[in-house]
Design a protein around this motif. Structure first.
Motif, short mmCIF file in Angstrom:
data_model
loop_
_atom_site.label_atom_id
_atom_site.label_comp_id
_atom_site.label_asym_id
_atom_site.label_seq_id
_atom_site.Cartn_x
_atom_site.Cartn_y
_atom_site.Cartn_z
N GLY A 1 110.59 5.38 34.47
CA GLY A 1 109.75 5.13 33.49
C GLY A 1 110.13 3.69 32.81
N SER A 2 109.37 3.00 31.84
CA SER A 2 109.97 1.85 31.43
C SER A 2 109.44 1.60 29.93
CB SER A 2 108.80 0.80 32.15
OG SER A 2 109.30 -0.63 31.85
N VAL A 3 110.32 0.86 29.22
CA VAL A 3 110.21 0.63 27.67
C VAL A 3 110.25 -0.87 27.35
CG1 VAL A 3 111.55 1.09 25.51
CG2 VAL A 3 111.19 3.11 27.23
N ASP A 4 109.49 -1.12 26.57
CA ASP A 4 109.28 -2.48 25.87
C ASP A 4 109.44 -2.31 24.63
OD1 ASP A 4 108.11 -4.62 28.23
OD2 ASP A 4 107.32 -2.54 28.45
N PHE A 5 110.36 -3.33 23.85
CA PHE A 5 110.31 -3.33 22.41
C PHE A 5 111.02 -4.69 22.09
CE2 PHE A 5 114.77 -2.02 23.42
CZ PHE A 5 115.40 -2.37 22.50
N GLY A 6 111.11 -4.83 20.68
CA GLY A 6 111.57 -6.14 20.21
C GLY A 6 110.70 -6.70 18.97
N THR A 7 110.05 -7.82 19.07
CA THR A 7 109.09 -8.24 17.94
C THR A 7 108.01 -7.23 17.93
OG1 THR A 7 107.87 -9.81 19.32
CG2 THR A 7 109.87 -10.69 18.20
N ARG A 8 107.32 -7.24 16.55
CA ARG A 8 106.30 -6.15 16.66
C ARG A 8 105.04 -6.70 17.62
NH1 ARG A 8 104.26 -2.08 13.75
NH2 ARG A 8 106.23 -1.85 12.61
N ALA A 9 104.89 -8.14 17.37
CA ALA A 9 103.69 -8.64 18.04
C ALA A 9 103.71 -8.57 19.58
CB ALA A 9 103.84 -10.37 17.71
N TYR A 10 105.04 -8.56 19.91
CA TYR A 10 105.10 -8.44 21.41
C TYR A 10 104.82 -7.05 22.00
CZ TYR A 10 107.43 -7.59 25.93
OH TYR A 10 107.81 -7.04 27.22
N ALA A 11 105.36 -6.16 21.27
CA ALA A 11 105.19 -4.78 21.62
C ALA A 11 103.72 -4.18 21.31
CB ALA A 11 106.10 -3.69 20.63
N LEU B 1 112.92 -3.49 28.56
CA LEU B 1 112.90 -4.90 28.18
C LEU B 1 112.87 -5.03 26.57
CD1 LEU B 1 111.25 -4.65 31.28
CD2 LEU B 1 110.81 -7.13 30.47
N HIS B 2 113.99 -5.85 26.23
CA HIS B 2 114.27 -5.90 24.68
C HIS B 2 113.79 -7.67 24.59
CE1 HIS B 2 116.74 -5.86 20.84
NE2 HIS B 2 115.57 -5.87 20.72
N GLU B 3 112.30 -7.66 24.19
CA GLU B 3 112.03 -9.05 23.92
C GLU B 3 112.55 -9.68 22.73
OE1 GLU B 3 110.05 -12.41 25.47
OE2 GLU B 3 110.53 -10.57 26.46
N ASP B 4 113.68 -10.07 22.64
CA ASP B 4 114.19 -10.72 21.45
C ASP B 4 115.27 -11.59 22.03
OD1 ASP B 4 114.65 -11.17 18.54
OD2 ASP B 4 116.40 -9.79 18.73
#
Length: 374
Positions: free
Chosen positions: A88-98, A238-241
């Motif tokens: 599985g895969s998870v993305d989070f960080g800024t609300r706009a990105y998620a 992936l933590h986009e921050d």
């Protein structure tokens, strides 16, 4: 080593190996040249774990991941190899990105769910989140080193010739094809030459193809021991921050404990293909260790092992796939190309044969020094 081939592929990493596989499947005579030995660690394709996933905040990449997964399965069947580890895969960080990732997954019909931070922390104990958190099951890792071996072994069965320890000294047009001169003085001829040299690409094509600026960085990665065996079930993340943190199951490189591999997408130091020193800086180690303390309490914040590799960034972070005369540029770079490797091979083989051109977004004309917002 044949003196004349339909296509010479320069570079035996993931992209060059995938191109050799794709071209050989089309019945072309293929010669692949790699300057170092099998499984070397000087470029970008070594090691046991790279992230595969469907999640992107870009519709083109989201769509292409689907075809890439189909081709990964084809390779596994042909090579009788187990390459993908689907956690599985998870993305989070800024609300706009998620929210953008979730929207692209929905548009592509990819099963997914959006969780709040508290729910995600209950599901994956030992991790901390900021919401929203986007999860999709079609993600995990690919064994990069084993994938290179599978591509090459299958290509050889189909008639390709692979030569390690074959350093290219120069390239030049030659009639309706190209001439390749090796460091030992050997001269080879080909109808098409694919340059899949990663950080060496700009030097190989200097004076032959007008490339956009390519920035080479040394990327430090670390393996952190798991405090709780349940952490083996964690998805790729992936933590986009800030520096763009990514972490994943380490596979063989993680040792018997499958230590967690963690790195910063934007935390590299500028270098050159030949200038990488392999020294892990105290600053990058401290930053990543502090990240573990803050966001990953299920890990020991002291890394058990560490390594480095090379990224080659285009200004836009888009891939670079195009053909100029007899030369094909294959640079699916910027640190997110590994998951697409078998598809990149197909797209590059299309350029070699003239069957199709790559998406406009990947062509030379689309790349500028300023890049584009993504």
């Amino acid at each position: 080593m044949p003196e004349r081939s339909d296509v010479v592929v320069i570079g035996g990493g993931l992209m060059g190996a995938a191109t050799a596989w794709a071209a050989a499947r089309r019945g072309l005579s293929v010669l692949l040249l790699e300057q170092y030995g099998p499984g070397h660690g000087r470029g970008s394709s070594h090691g046991s774990a790279r992230i595969v996933r469907r999640g992107y905040d870009d519709p083109l990449y989201t769509r292409l991941t689907g075809r890439a997964f189909e081709l990964w399965r084809e390779l596994e069947l042909q090579a009788d190899a187990h390459l993908l580890r689907m956690l599985g895969s998870v993305d989070f960080g800024t609300r706009a990105y998620a929210e953008s990732v979730a929207a692209q997954l929905a548009a592509a019909g990819v099963p997914h769910e959006t969780l709040d931070a508290a729910e995600a922390e209950r599901r994956w104990p030992g991790m901390r989140f900021e919401g929203p958190v986007v999860h999709h099951p079609q993600g995990g890792t690919v064994d990069a080193e084993a994938a290179v071996a599978a591509f090459l072994a299958t290509a050889v069965v189909l008639g390709a010739v692979v030569r390690h320890g074959a350093e290219v000294r120069s390239l030049a047009p030659d009639g309706d094809g190209a001439r390749v001169v090796l460091a030992d003085g050997t001269t080879l001829l080909a109808r098409q030459v694919v340059v899949a040299g990663g950080a060496w690409t700009a030097g190989l094509l200097d004076g032959l193809v007008a490339l956009p600026p390519l920035t080479v960085t040394q990327q430090d990665t670390f393996h952190f021991p798991r405090l709780d065996p349940a952490a083996r079930a964690w998805p790729s993340v992936l933590h986009e921050d800030g520096p763009g943190i990514y972490h994943l199951a380490g596979g063989r490189d993680g040792g018997p404990g499958d230590d967690r591999k963690i790195g910063e997408h934007y935390g590299g130091r500028r270098t050159t293909a030949a200038g990488r020193d392999g020294v892990i800086t105290a600053a990058s180690r401290a930053r990543v260790s502090e990240y573990v303390r803050r966001w990953l309490p299920g890990l020991d914040p002291v890394p058990r092992s560490e390594s480095s590799c090379l990224f080659t960034f285009t200004p836009s972070e888009d891939f670079l796939l195009d053909r100029v005369g007899p030369f094909v540029v294959c640079s699916p770079c910027s640190g997110h190309g590994a998951k697409f490797a078998p598809l990149i091979g197909e797209l590059t083989a299309d350029l070699v044969t003239g069957a199709a051109r790559p998406p406009e977004q990947f062509r030379l004309s689309a790349h500028t020094a300023e890049g584009r917002a993504r």
